[in-house]
Design an enzyme around this catalytic site. Sequence first.
Site, PDB file in Angstrom:
ATOM      1  N   ARG A   1       0.793  -1.227   0.000  1.00 22.16           N
ATOM      2  CA  ARG A   1       0.000   0.000   0.000  1.00 22.16           C
ATOM      3  C   ARG A   1       0.824   1.275   0.000  1.00 22.16           C
ATOM      4  O   ARG A   1       0.528   2.215  -0.739  1.00 22.16           O
ATOM      5  CB  ARG A   1      -0.929   0.039   1.226  1.00 22.16           C
ATOM      6  N   THR A   2       1.868   1.309   0.833  1.00 20.43           N
ATOM      7  CA  THR A   2       2.637   2.559   0.925  1.00 20.43           C
ATOM      8  C   THR A   2       3.318   2.847  -0.406  1.00 20.43           C
ATOM      9  O   THR A   2       3.327   3.991  -0.879  1.00 20.43           O
ATOM     10  CB  THR A   2       3.661   2.482   2.079  1.00 20.43           C
TER      11      THR A   2
ATOM     12  N   LYS B   1      26.442  -4.480  -4.449  1.00 16.74           N
ATOM     13  CA  LYS B   1      27.881  -4.553  -4.758  1.00 16.74           C
ATOM     14  C   LYS B   1      28.705  -3.856  -3.680  1.00 16.74           C
ATOM     15  O   LYS B   1      29.895  -3.650  -3.849  1.00 16.74           O
ATOM     16  CB  LYS B   1      28.165  -3.872  -6.101  1.00 16.74           C
TER      17      LYS B   1
ATOM     18  N   ARG C   1      11.748   3.858   2.039  1.00 17.32           N
ATOM     19  CA  ARG C   1      11.412   2.969   3.154  1.00 17.32           C
ATOM     20  C   ARG C   1      12.637   2.123   3.447  1.00 17.32           C
ATOM     21  O   ARG C   1      13.265   1.606   2.538  1.00 17.32           O
ATOM     22  CB  ARG C   1      10.240   2.069   2.788  1.00 17.32           C
TER      23      ARG C   1
ATOM     24  N   HIS D   1       6.436   6.089  10.940  1.00 20.85           N
ATOM     25  CA  HIS D   1       5.787   5.951   9.627  1.00 20.85           C
ATOM     26  C   HIS D   1       4.869   7.169   9.490  1.00 20.85           C
ATOM     27  O   HIS D   1       3.650   7.075   9.603  1.00 20.85           O
ATOM     28  CB  HIS D   1       4.990   4.647   9.590  1.00 20.85           C
TER      29      HIS D   1
HETATM   30  N1  ASP Z   1       2.155  -1.329   6.721  1.00 24.97           N
HETATM   31  C1  ASP Z   1       2.490  -0.883   8.040  1.00 24.97           C
HETATM   32  C2  ASP Z   1       3.982  -0.619   8.142  1.00 24.97           C
HETATM   33  O1  ASP Z   1       4.665  -0.608   7.151  1.00 24.97           O
HETATM   34  C3  ASP Z   1       1.996  -1.794   9.104  1.00 24.97           C
HETATM   35  C4  ASP Z   1       2.541  -3.184   9.126  1.00 24.97           C
HETATM   36  O2  ASP Z   1       3.404  -3.545   8.325  1.00 24.97           O
HETATM   37  O3  ASP Z   1       2.088  -3.926   9.989  1.00 24.97           O
HETATM   38  O4  ASP Z   1       4.460  -0.370   9.224  1.00 24.97           O
END
Ligand code: ASP
Length: 358
Positions: free
Chosen positions: A89-90, A118, A139, A172
């Site tokens: 989703r993110t 590398k 991320r 987050h």
């Molecule tokens: N999607 C959220 C996160 O990236 C929650 C999870 O992974 O549980 O933190």
Amino acid sequence: MAKLTDITWEDFSRLDLEAKKPYLERTEGDGMPYHTLFAQQFDRGILERLCTLANRIRFINKSKEGALYLKNVLAHKRAMLYFSQPSSRTFLSHLAACQILGLTTGSVRDAATSSEFKGESHEDSIRTFSSYFDMIIMRSPEQGLAEKMAWELSNSERPIPILNAGSGKDQHPTQALLDIYTLIRSFENKGGIDGRTVVFCGDLKRGRTVRSLSYLLTNFSDVKQVFVAPPELQVPDDVTAVLKAKGVRYEISNDLRAGVRIADAVYMTRIQDEWDTAKGESAKIDTTGFKFGAEELALLGKDGIIMHPLPRRDEIATCCDHDPRAMYWRQMRNGMWIRAALIASVFGFEQPIMNCGY
Ligand code: ASP
């Protein structure tokens, strides 16, 4: 103006999050972030501005003419989505947000496919991305990496904004933005968020979304936070320390049903066993009382809502999915709009979009 170029990384990293905030602003004193790194950057005024802009963008996007206007707003910009930790989703909602605003995107979703495999350092990778892109959405499993990269970039010849899309067990911030946006929309015309009770349940120790949302809720008046978890997964002291310092009412509990009875919002989370330090560590914890099913649904008030950052395992029974109080699907879509609002604001397009003729 406090600038990241005026402070060494060592001095910056020692500041507390509130003190770091001015170094990350787009324009001095305005509060809107340039680098988006943690929830402490957002006060109530900024949250309301972003939610208003998100509503405006979703309205404009309804007509073809409006959608084409939006697609032109950032057509001159490119964003790199650099995700070295799993995401559905993110990743997709940031991608969709970029597409709404016309940004061209590139992505790395697996460090094994980049030169980090590398032996290239994070610093060199980020520096490389900044040669080709105008924003990095990242991320990482590493706590604090987004902050370090923001400092590095601001001190390079090609400073571009960093947007933290999840850092370790730590923060987050854009998930917390979409959670607040969902709460604001759910309680619109019902008195708003002030005075509400939010019940967090599940793995509160390692869930970064809980830390970020708990902080954002402190921007509202008299919101009570209830933390329901097995003792091994209870909310960490750094979160409760913030609540104490801000005089926020909170409760530590292991009774989900008692929580649901008083909840305006129940925020379920999954067990974050990817952080186990020993094999099978989480599996040994008794989580049976920390699942939301038909019986909990029956206890929830008629205006109460169920939230989840997703992905879910078995902590919300699928029989709840079609109940109008289940907000987790809407949370996903809200994420796309609020991320579009944030990206537009980072590039200085809040006012043009608010004032456009659509
Ligand atoms: N999607 C959220 C996160 O990236 C929650 C999870 O992974 O549980 O933190």
